[in-house]
Every structure is written in structure tokens, then in C-alpha cells.
Design a protein around this motif. Structure first.
Motif, PDB file in Angstrom:
ATOM      1  N   HIS A  65      35.189  23.752 -28.491  1.00  0.00           N
ATOM      2  CA  HIS A  65      36.249  22.677 -27.982  1.00  0.00           C
ATOM      3  C   HIS A  65      37.441  22.833 -28.463  1.00  0.00           C
ATOM      4  CE1 HIS A  65      32.493  20.423 -26.389  1.00  0.00           C
ATOM      5  NE2 HIS A  65      33.515  19.598 -25.884  1.00  0.00           N
ATOM      6  N   GLU A  73      38.382  15.185 -29.875  1.00  0.00           N
ATOM      7  CA  GLU A  73      38.987  15.670 -28.475  1.00  0.00           C
ATOM      8  C   GLU A  73      39.131  14.347 -27.549  1.00  0.00           C
ATOM      9  OE1 GLU A  73      35.993  16.220 -29.636  1.00  0.00           O
ATOM     10  OE2 GLU A  73      34.703  15.629 -28.185  1.00  0.00           O
ATOM     11  N   THR A 129      36.012  25.375 -23.346  1.00  0.00           N
ATOM     12  CA  THR A 129      36.708  24.035 -22.383  1.00  0.00           C
ATOM     13  C   THR A 129      37.960  24.957 -21.800  1.00  0.00           C
ATOM     14  OG1 THR A 129      37.918  23.807 -24.483  1.00  0.00           O
ATOM     15  CG2 THR A 129      36.121  22.194 -24.208  1.00  0.00           C
ATOM     16  N   HIS A 141      39.427  19.966 -20.945  1.00  0.00           N
ATOM     17  CA  HIS A 141      38.519  18.773 -21.431  1.00  0.00           C
ATOM     18  C   HIS A 141      39.311  17.565 -20.613  1.00  0.00           C
ATOM     19  CE1 HIS A 141      36.430  16.136 -23.959  1.00  0.00           C
ATOM     20  NE2 HIS A 141      35.480  17.094 -24.106  1.00  0.00           N
ATOM     21  N   HIS A 142      38.813  16.480 -21.212  1.00  0.00           N
ATOM     22  CA  HIS A 142      39.117  15.190 -20.479  1.00  0.00           C
ATOM     23  C   HIS A 142      40.849  14.981 -20.441  1.00  0.00           C
ATOM     24  CE1 HIS A 142      34.903  14.519 -21.024  1.00  0.00           C
ATOM     25  NE2 HIS A 142      34.877  13.809 -21.980  1.00  0.00           N
ATOM     26  N   TYR A 166      33.483  25.080 -19.883  1.00  0.00           N
ATOM     27  CA  TYR A 166      33.122  23.762 -19.750  1.00  0.00           C
ATOM     28  C   TYR A 166      34.385  23.009 -19.238  1.00  0.00           C
ATOM     29  CZ  TYR A 166      33.612  18.803 -21.519  1.00  0.00           C
ATOM     30  OH  TYR A 166      33.792  17.404 -21.415  1.00  0.00           O
ATOM     31  N   SER A 191      36.017  19.211 -17.298  1.00  0.00           N
ATOM     32  CA  SER A 191      35.832  17.943 -17.126  1.00  0.00           C
ATOM     33  C   SER A 191      36.143  17.678 -15.939  1.00  0.00           C
ATOM     34  CB  SER A 191      36.619  17.353 -18.148  1.00  0.00           C
ATOM     35  OG  SER A 191      36.699  16.028 -17.967  1.00  0.00           O
TER      36      SER A 191
END
Ligand code: H79
Length: 448
Positions: free
Chosen positions: A34, A55, A100, A103-104, A147, A149
Motif C-alpha cells: 500500500h 491510507e 496499489t 487506492h481510494h 490493487y 480501487s
């Protein structure tokens, strides 16, 4: 063998599914990474610690988009060395990585052609992190995954009714532009990642927002498979996940190749393949004040537990804003790697036993795939003797501890099991401190 399986909505036979999943099932152990602009605040905002996972700081500290963008601009990990990271994975015994890509917070770690909010166009760093890591991993034979999101707090067409602070359209029904985000942003990003970065696992998250539907999940799954038929996709591509336990609800057909327990390990049985993703401390993204590290022993025991239950272990690191994997993480990964050096054959290319994955709390079982070779992994020191209730050695066979070639004295008694004597000098020579693995050619006992 022509029986279609429900999990993936394509005309794929069980046999083809097994072939596609084979490397992943044998791999057992991967690194989760991450990494993004959240590594700069590292859990602090306006001089105060922010509760929760690192995160999520943008959301948890209510940081406005334009303010968060300052971190994204600053992101300049001068000490990032992809070859070093790949070497750390390799030495830990990890066979794949999931990093990632986004990510968000919406920030992209590669040069996305459909985004200006990425490492090349927006940040100070201006080098393609995913390209470097994908290349470094390939050199080490480590499979590369990302990863990604679905939820995105930065893209105006994705901001969700569930997160009103970042919601462009907080009206009933949510963001009306979400389908456009999927078509014109997320799907093109999938194609970039699959075409140019050798992505073998697409690991979705943030699928829970109300704008994203089951039909869109199925469609997204099919789209990614159409780009690369052999790619593996987790179940968060769709809406089936039951909370943090991560497996699918039983009441409908959901897309996805494997379930995703988060910060927990399943009990022994599931119809879906699964992978437990877990942190070493209490955050995924780097937080400078989180020193709550699990011991190397706990990590090794988790890997054994997951393996005995037929799952995979995706163990997280949260690199610093400079680009370093934290020292305590590296130290622990080395210990796991050292244990795997001698005990790896009880982990890789193994399968669950038919009847028992454990005996009490201290002994876990695995079995070499397709062979009558069994492993009883003891989580406590087996001295001076230990009785394995569920295994019977072949007559005349040599029972050993992995890491030692000394044959151990054993006797088998029906109704009791196999009693193995381990002498002090053998244990001393082995010098093991985490888990002791007996290798037994023989059979599983159905009922002791
Ligand atoms: O990327 C890491 C985290 O940032 C992300 N997943 C890992 C791999 C994450 N962890 N926790 N959360 C996100 C918080 C989300 C919690 C919930 Fe829900 C979302 C609670 C309710 C909606 C998803 C659906 C989890 C439970 C039900």
C-alpha cells in the motif's frame, strides 16, 4: 470436466479454471504493498495523530481534495529502488506481489493515459513506479498484480453518495455519472495495466459504494478477462462480499476467482479459493507512529495456518514517502524467508488434507500435491516426543524434521497415532525457534 462453474460467468470448465489458478494456488505467499501520497502525512494531520488506517487519512481527517493534492504533488520517493523491493520479496519466499495502482484517494502510481492525477503528470517524482516494479519482479520470477480501487474520492464522476464530502452529486441515487467513470476511466485503466505492465492479478476493492452494481461487477470481470483470459481477479470485482470475512454470500452468483478475508484467517473449508490479506502492524499505508508490530513468530504461524486451510497469505508492507520498506517489516520478512528456506516444502505446492487440517492448537497439517508426503508442522517445540494422531507412516519409512537429515525414532499404534522422539542434540542442531516440521511418507488416518 465439462461442468461449467458459476464463479466467473464465462464458459470456463472446472479444468480450465484449475489450470488458470494453478500458479496462484501453489504460490501461497505474496506481498501486498500500500503506497501512495498518504505516506507523506503518515498518519498525522495539522500536527495531530489521526485514528484509523493510514491510507484512509483523506477521509478520516476530512482533508479537502485540493489540500490532499499538495501531498500528491510532493510525492517524490527518491530512495525507491524496485530491484531492492523485489529482492526483499524473493528473500522472504514471496511468489507474487499486489501493489496499489490506485487506492481510494484516486492517485495513480503509473503513467495513466486517461488521468492527469498520476505519478508522471502530477507528482514531483515523474518516474513510472509500476513499470519499475513490474520489470524488477519479472527478473526475480515474481508474479505482478495490482490493487485497484473502484471507489475514487478524487474523480468527479466516481465520488459517491456514501462519502458525501467528496460527492459531486449528493442526490438520491448517488452520482449519476458513475457509469461514465467506469466506461471512460476505469476500463481504459484496466487495459493500460494489462497491456503494458504484465499484470497477472487484478485485485479490486472499494466495490461497496451504492453507485456500483452487481451487473457492473459481472461486466467488469468479463471485460478484464477479455483483455487477458488467464488473469486472476478477486471477488471484490462484484458485490458478493460478506463484510471483512471476505467470502461471497451464498444467495446469488457473484463474479471473482477467489475470496478475500481481510485481517482474518478462515476456518478450514470454503468452496471458493481464498486469500487472507493482513498487515504486520495496524495500518496498510505507512503511519509513522504505528509501532504495533506482530512478531515474526505470529507471521510464520499465520502462513502455516492459512496453508493448512488451503488458502493464500498476502502480507502487507507500507513503504515510507521516501520509498523504503520499513525496517521492522524487512526484519520480519527475513525471518519468514529463513524459516521457508528449510520448511518451504511444507508450504509451496501443497494441499489440504482430506480430514483434518490440525490437531489441537499446536499442530497443523499440509500435504505435497499429488504425493503421499505429509507434513505435521508443530508450533511449539516437540520435545522430547510428540504424538501425531492423524498420520501413519509407511512401514520402514524415515521420518525427519525439515532442515535436518537425522532419521527420528517413531512408533505407530492404532487408535493413538504416530509417536516421534526428538532428541535434544537434533533440536540443538536444527536451531529452530518458530515452527518444527515433521515430514512423513505415509497416509492420512480417517478416524484415529
Ligand atoms: O486497502 C486496504 C484498506 O484501505 C481497505 N481494504 C484493505 C485491503 C479497507 N479496509 N477497511 N476498509 C477499507 C473500510 C471499509 C469498511 C466498510 Fe464495508 C465498507 C464497512 C462497510 C462498508 C466492506 C463492506 C467492508 C464491510 C462491508
Amino acid at each position: 470436466t465439462s461442468e461449467p462453474i458459476a464463479v466467473n460467468y464465462l464458459e470456463e470448465t472446472k479444468k480450465d479454471f484449475d489450470t488458470r489458478m494453478e500458479w496462484w494456488r501453489n504460490a501461497r505467499f505474496g506481498m501486498f504493498i500500500h503506497w501512495g501520497p498518504y505516506a507523506i502525512p503518515a498518519g498525522m494531520y495539522n500536527g495531530k495523530p489521526v485514528d484509523g488506517i493510514g491510507e484512509w487519512i483523506m477521509n478520516n481527517a476530512h482533508i479537502p481534495i485540493t489540500e490532499y493534492e499538495v501531498y500528491s504533488k510532493q510525492f517524490d520517493p527518491k530512495k525507491f529502488n524496485a530491484d531492492e523491493w523485489a529482492m526483499i520479496m524473493k528473500e522472504a519466499g514471496m511468489k507474487y506481489v499486489v501493489i496499489t495502482s490506485k487506492h481510494h484517494d484516486g492517485f495513480c502510481l503509473w503513467d495513466s493515459k486517461v488521468s492527469e492525477y498520476d505519478i508522471i503528470d502530477f507528482s514531483s517524482y515523474k518516474k513510472d513506479i509500476l513499470k519499475a516494479l513490474s520489470t524488477a519482479c519479472k527478473k526475480q520470477g515474481i508474479k505482478f498484480g495490482v490493487y485497484h480501487s473502484i471507489m475514487d474520492w478524487h474523480h468527479p464522476d466516481a465520488q459517491s453518495i456514501n462519502y458525501p464530502e467528496y460527492n459531486n452529486a449528493s442526490k438520491p441515487g448517488g452520482n449519476p455519472n458513475f457509469p461514465s467513470y467506469l466506461e471512460n476511466y476505469l476500463k481504459p485503466q484496466m487495459k493500460e495495466l494489462v497491456d503494458d505492465y504484465d499484470v497477472e492479478i487484478m485485485w479490486f476493492d472499494g466495490e461497496w459504494i451504492d453507485e456500483f452494481t452487481h451487473d457492473q461487477g459481472k461486466e467488469l470481470y468479463q471485460y478484464v478477462r477479455s483483455l487477458k483470459p488467464n488473469i486472476l481477479i478477486n471477488n471484490r470485482v462484484d458485490k458478493g462480499r460478506q463484510g471483512m470475512q471476505g467470502m461471497n454470500k451464498a444467495d446469488a452468483d457473484y463474479a471473482g476467482d477467489f475470496g478475500t478475508p481481510e485481517q482474518e484467517i478462515l476456518e478450514g473449508s470454503s468452496t471458493l479459493d481464498w486469500e487472507s490479506c493482513m498487515t504486520m502492524n495496524d495500518t496498510w499505508g505507512f503511519k509513522k507512529n504505528d509501532h504495533n508490530w506482530k512478531s515474526a513468530q505470529t507471521l510464520i504461524h499465520n502462513l502455516i495456518d492459512v496453508t493448512a486451510k488451503g488458502g493464500n497469505y498476502l502480507l502487507n508492507v507500507g513503504p515510507t514517502s521516501e520509498g523504503l520498506i520499513p525496517g521492522p517489516s524487512v526484519e520480519r520478512l527475513k525471518a519468514v524467508g529463513k524459516w521457508l528456506q528449510s520448511n518451504g516444502e511444507a508450504i509451496y505446492n501443497t494441499e489440504k488434507l482430506k480430514n483434518n487440517y490440525r490437531q489441537g492448537n499446536d499442530i497443523l497439517f499440509t500435504k505435497s500435491k499429488g504425493k503421499d508426503v505429509y507434513y505435521a508442522v508443530c508450533l511449539t517445540k516437540p520435545k522430547p516426543e510428540v504424538t501425531i494422531e492423524h498420520l501413519q507412516p509407511q512401514e520402514g519409512t524415515k521420518v525427519t524434521l525439515l532442515g535436518s537429515s537425522v532419521p527420528l525414532k517413531w512408533t505407530y499404534e492404532q487408535g493413538k497415532g504416530t509417536t516421534i522422539s526428538v532428541s535434544a542434540p537434533v533440536l540443538e542442531e536444527l536451531n529452530e525457534e518458530y515452527a518444527w516440521t515433521f515430514k512423513i511418507n505415509g497416509n492420512e488416518i480417517e478416524n484415529k
